[in-house]
Motif scaffolding. Sequence first.
Motif, PDB file in Angstrom:
ATOM      1  N   MET A  89      52.154  36.019  38.248  1.00 50.27           N
ATOM      2  CA  MET A  89      50.895  36.703  37.969  1.00 50.27           C
ATOM      3  C   MET A  89      49.854  36.394  39.051  1.00 50.27           C
ATOM      4  SD  MET A  89      50.138  36.602  33.880  1.00 50.27           S
ATOM      5  CE  MET A  89      48.867  37.866  34.011  1.00 50.27           C
ATOM      6  N   ILE A  90      49.810  35.149  39.485  1.00 49.55           N
ATOM      7  CA  ILE A  90      48.864  34.767  40.550  1.00 49.55           C
ATOM      8  C   ILE A  90      49.152  35.572  41.810  1.00 49.55           C
ATOM      9  CG2 ILE A  90      48.177  32.885  42.083  1.00 49.55           C
ATOM     10  CD1 ILE A  90      48.639  30.964  39.730  1.00 49.55           C
ATOM     11  N   LEU A  91      50.421  35.693  42.172  1.00 47.76           N
ATOM     12  CA  LEU A  91      50.781  36.503  43.338  1.00 47.76           C
ATOM     13  C   LEU A  91      50.384  37.958  43.125  1.00 47.76           C
ATOM     14  CD1 LEU A  91      54.307  35.006  44.118  1.00 47.76           C
ATOM     15  CD2 LEU A  91      52.224  34.686  45.454  1.00 47.76           C
ATOM     16  N   GLY A  92      50.550  38.449  41.897  1.00 51.24           N
ATOM     17  CA  GLY A  92      50.162  39.826  41.593  1.00 51.24           C
ATOM     18  C   GLY A  92      48.676  40.058  41.741  1.00 51.24           C
ATOM     19  N   THR A  93      47.856  39.076  41.327  1.00 50.94           N
ATOM     20  CA  THR A  93      46.402  39.232  41.468  1.00 50.94           C
ATOM     21  C   THR A  93      46.006  39.295  42.939  1.00 50.94           C
ATOM     22  OG1 THR A  93      46.045  36.826  41.372  1.00 50.94           O
ATOM     23  CG2 THR A  93      45.900  38.042  39.303  1.00 50.94           C
ATOM     24  N   TRP A  94      46.579  38.418  43.755  1.00 52.14           N
ATOM     25  CA  TRP A  94      46.182  38.382  45.167  1.00 52.14           C
ATOM     26  C   TRP A  94      46.687  39.606  45.928  1.00 52.14           C
ATOM     27  CZ3 TRP A  94      48.022  38.604  50.072  1.00 52.14           C
ATOM     28  CH2 TRP A  94      47.121  38.258  51.086  1.00 52.14           C
ATOM     29  N   PHE A  95      47.973  39.910  45.790  1.00 58.09           N
ATOM     30  CA  PHE A  95      48.525  41.071  46.497  1.00 58.09           C
ATOM     31  C   PHE A  95      47.851  42.356  46.036  1.00 58.09           C
ATOM     32  CE2 PHE A  95      51.894  38.216  47.800  1.00 58.09           C
ATOM     33  CZ  PHE A  95      52.314  38.726  49.020  1.00 58.09           C
ATOM     34  N   GLY A  96      47.589  42.467  44.748  1.00 56.07           N
ATOM     35  CA  GLY A  96      46.928  43.660  44.231  1.00 56.07           C
ATOM     36  C   GLY A  96      45.532  43.829  44.795  1.00 56.07           C
ATOM     37  N   ALA A  97      44.773  42.720  44.844  1.00 60.27           N
ATOM     38  CA  ALA A  97      43.409  42.791  45.381  1.00 60.27           C
ATOM     39  C   ALA A  97      43.415  43.048  46.876  1.00 60.27           C
ATOM     40  CB  ALA A  97      42.667  41.482  45.073  1.00 60.27           C
ATOM     41  N   TRP A  98      44.314  42.399  47.587  1.00 59.10           N
ATOM     42  CA  TRP A  98      44.383  42.559  49.046  1.00 59.10           C
ATOM     43  C   TRP A  98      44.687  44.002  49.432  1.00 59.10           C
ATOM     44  CZ3 TRP A  98      49.065  43.360  51.947  1.00 59.10           C
ATOM     45  CH2 TRP A  98      48.882  43.354  53.335  1.00 59.10           C
ATOM     46  N   ALA A  99      45.694  44.582  48.809  1.00 60.67           N
ATOM     47  CA  ALA A  99      46.042  45.971  49.125  1.00 60.67           C
ATOM     48  C   ALA A  99      45.049  46.955  48.517  1.00 60.67           C
ATOM     49  CB  ALA A  99      47.460  46.276  48.621  1.00 60.67           C
TER      50      ALA A  99
END
Length: 420
Positions: A89-99
């Motif tokens: 989930m943490i990876l999803g938050t960062w990748f989602g926000a970055w893209a």
Amino acid sequence: MATATVAKPQAKQPGKGSRRISLPVLLLIIAGVLVLTSIVRLISGADGITSTGQMSTALRLAVPIGLAGLGGLWAERAGVVNIGLEGMMILGTWFGAWAGYQWGPWTGVVFGIIGGALGAVLHAIATVTFNVNHIVSGVALNILALGLTRYLSKFTFEDAPQGSSKQSPPIDSLGSFDIPGLSSWLETLNGKHWFLVSDIAGLVGGLVTNLSPLTVIAVALVPLTWWVLWRTAFGLRLRSCGENPVAAESLGVNVYKYKYLAVIISGGFAGLGGAFLSIVASNVYLDGQTAGRGYIGLAAMIFGNWMPGGLALGAGLFGYTDSLNLRGGTTNVHALLLLLALVLVAAAAYQVWRKKYVSAAISLVISVVMFVWYANTDEVPRQLVTAAPYVVTLLVLSFSAQRLRMPKADGLPYRKGQGK
């Protein structure tokens, strides 16, 4: 001389003797809770506990928990324990926000899924290929994801406008919508504060008001998961890997392939939950944004007995308690003390009917404590409101532990050809 043989008693498997709650009984329990909630609302005057706004907020907070729980369901039905849901989930938050910041929110959703899936690949390699302990691998992934996202944020968000090393710039909204006519009618009905009718209107109104398109997709994934896992050949093969991988292998099932697929899909669900947090729930990435929702999602899955429907109910319960933080928390939680007391009285009556007198006595004692607490206070400490989701997690798992039946090979190491 023939010798008599005495059969040895077999150990009772966890959950084997427990009865699964049927759908009519479950619906009756839900109806009973609704009636008690309506009574509590009338007595306490805390109309917010069943307001349309409260239910809408609860749904929005339940979605990432439910998505994490669905991720855990896919992995554990294939026999892989996924403690790493929080890290995915943490990876999803960062990748989602970055893209999402660079290319738009829908691109962010896709990258959030990819980010969670990448974390799942690491977990699958460790657990499926190298037979690393599933708990150890999951905890390591959680630590790795937390450190990696903090490191990457310094290079990506720190110099961006309105960004910092702990926060991304704002992300464009996916938008929201209401169901025309129905939403306003239900909100009006909820505002009349009638017994039970207004409470049902608030509950249903929260499900059709201020909806994000991603919320609709997330809710639809629950029945879709049930259909794929329980009504398709693919789902049958995947679940067989979690029940008896040796037997599945003997029937030609590529156990490694299905375990890998299940864990990667699991990571995709968790990553989608993370992207929901950073794009829909708050429209920015924040350090520590998941706040343990991956673990709570895992608890919702266990509460739901590894079934999508029960998982959805668990996610809704945890989302509701979490929503108390945002909307008049101390007053509403104080009213829920009375609700808990009434539920415990009903539980005690049921236990007396089952001739479990010790359990009934304990329930009555706790109920009296809740009644006294409610009668002698006007509100509860703010700290209790903040801790409510985690307290509910512990209580629910404690009370539901006797009815659980996990996949038989869940968490067990597997090697190809080990049955030969």
